[in-house]
Scaffold this motif. Structure first.
Motif, PDB file in Angstrom:
ATOM      1  N   ILE A 198       0.907  -1.060  -0.090  1.00 40.20           N
ATOM      2  CA  ILE A 198       0.013  -0.053   0.048  1.00 40.20           C
ATOM      3  C   ILE A 198       0.831   1.368   0.025  1.00 40.20           C
ATOM      4  O   ILE A 198       1.854   1.386   0.677  1.00 40.20           O
ATOM      5  N   ARG A 203      -0.865   4.973   3.661  1.00 36.58           N
ATOM      6  CA  ARG A 203      -0.693   3.955   4.700  1.00 36.58           C
ATOM      7  C   ARG A 203      -0.866   5.012   6.180  1.00 36.58           C
ATOM      8  O   ARG A 203      -1.236   4.430   7.159  1.00 36.58           O
ATOM      9  N   PRO A 209      -3.609  -0.968   7.433  1.00 38.00           N
ATOM     10  CA  PRO A 209      -3.959  -1.326   6.143  1.00 38.00           C
ATOM     11  C   PRO A 209      -4.130  -2.760   5.844  1.00 38.00           C
ATOM     12  O   PRO A 209      -4.883  -3.147   4.901  1.00 38.00           O
TER      13      PRO A 209
END
Ligand SMILES: C[S@@+](CC[C@H](N)C(=O)[O-])C[C@H]1O[C@@H](n2cnc3c(N)ncnc32)[C@H](O)[C@@H]1O
Length: 321
Positions: A198, A203, A209
């Motif tokens: 990600i 994030r 996440p």
């Protein structure tokens, strides 16, 4: 007395409202209610205590939930039938219990506190554990199997659809790359892979996440949505006149399915333009909630796990002739 003795402090979600909504349907001489998500038996215990003539059929696919609730509900043993099954088989469960008609049904969907809290079950990204996530520990499909054998396209679909993960393709891509080096077998390694997939900028917002990926895998492993798609219509069909259903859902996909199933039955389906409504097309149910009800601030302060709960309820107002 502490009501939560032996239940790990677990508090049934929106309990007072659930009891209030089901009560009018459970006043007959021998009412029957189905708790399709028995869990720790919190809602069930309160229903049995509130209605001395009530017979309760409790279903859970987790054998530990059945074991725990069997012990908890010992004082009501002569009024309970507890079944280890998926709610997807609700119609068969009712048939086998010899009670094809019911007066009430409760769905308290999703995972239970012990499933999340017992590290070894592999539901939580906050503990390092084998990637399992099975509610029914006797089934074959595990999260490990999904992560290590599904194609990139299948993983992307699951992450996007069940996890509403914006970066589904990136996460699936990195899973494929990493599993080629070595099978992904632990929650921690998967959570690390998701984090790396990600973009750093996103994030920093929106919590852990890994949350969306873990939710997606859990739904896939336990076929949660297809169980609900079968169970809710089966429960609605089994309700007697005046019977009531209450559904507590915890993410938008469950809530959407619930809303669709309930609204489909609360609509007049007469072709438009008729001078008088056709009896056969009159709604068989009426909604008892306007939109989805949410837990109160006071409940959220006591029980943060109720945060995502959405409650919908309906009552049977017609039976087929
Ligand atoms: C939120 S907990 C229920 C808690 C319960 N109402 C209480 O008061 O203790 C959800 C439970 O539903 C079970 N479950 C989830 N999907 C199921 C399905 N398709 N069939 C049967 N049980 C299911 C889980 O194993 C879990 O024990």
């Amino acid at each position: 007395m502490d009501d939560n003795v032996g239940t790990g402090g677990h508090v049934p979600v929106m309990l007072e409202r659930v009891l209030e909504l089901l009560a009018p349907a459970l006043t007959g001489p021998a009412p029957v209610v189905v708790d399709a998500n028995l869990g720790l038996g919190g809602h069930s215990e309160a229903l049995l205590a509130a209605h001395p003539a009530l017979h309760l059929i409790g279903i859970d696919r987790d054998p530990f939930a059945i074991e725990f609730s069997t012990r908890r509900l010992v004082p009501y043993a002569d009024r309970t039938t507890l079944v280890h099954a998926s709610s997807g088989d609700l119609a068969e469960v009712l048939d086998q219990a010899g009670r094809p008609l019911i007066d009430g049904a409760l769905f308290d969907l999703g995972v239970s506190s012990p499933q999340l809290d017992e590290a070894g079950r592999g539901f939580a990204y906050s503990y390092d554990a084998p990637l399992d996530m099975r509610m029914d520990t006797s089934q074959e499909l595990t999260a490990e199997r999904v992560v290590n054998t599904y194609s990139a396209a299948e993983l992307t679909r699951i992450l996007r659809h069940y996890g509403e993960e914006r970066f589904a393709q990136r996460v699936a891509g990195l899973i494929i790359k990493e599993r080629a080096k070595e099978a992904i077998t632990s929650t921690k390694r998967l959570a690390d892979i998701v984090r790396d997939a990600i973009p750093a900028a996103t994030r920093r917002t929106g919590g852990n996440p890994a949350k969306r990926t873990f939710q997606a895998l859990r739904i896939e492993v336990n076929a949660e949505l297809s169980a609900l798609e079968a169970a809710l219509p089966a429960a609605l069909d089994a309700l007697t006149l005046g019977g009531r259903v209450v559904v507590l859902s915890y993410h938008s996909l469950e809530d959407r399915l619930t809303k669709q199933a309930l609204t489909a039955r609360t609509k007049d389906t007469s072709p438009p333009g008729l001078p008088v409504p056709l009896p056969a097309h009159q709604p068989r149910f009426r909604l008892l909630t306007r939109g989805a009800e949410l837990p109160s601030d006071e409940e959220l302060a006591r029980n943060p796990r109720a945060a995502s709960a959405r409650l919908r309820a309906a009552e049977r107002i017609r039976v087929d002739d």
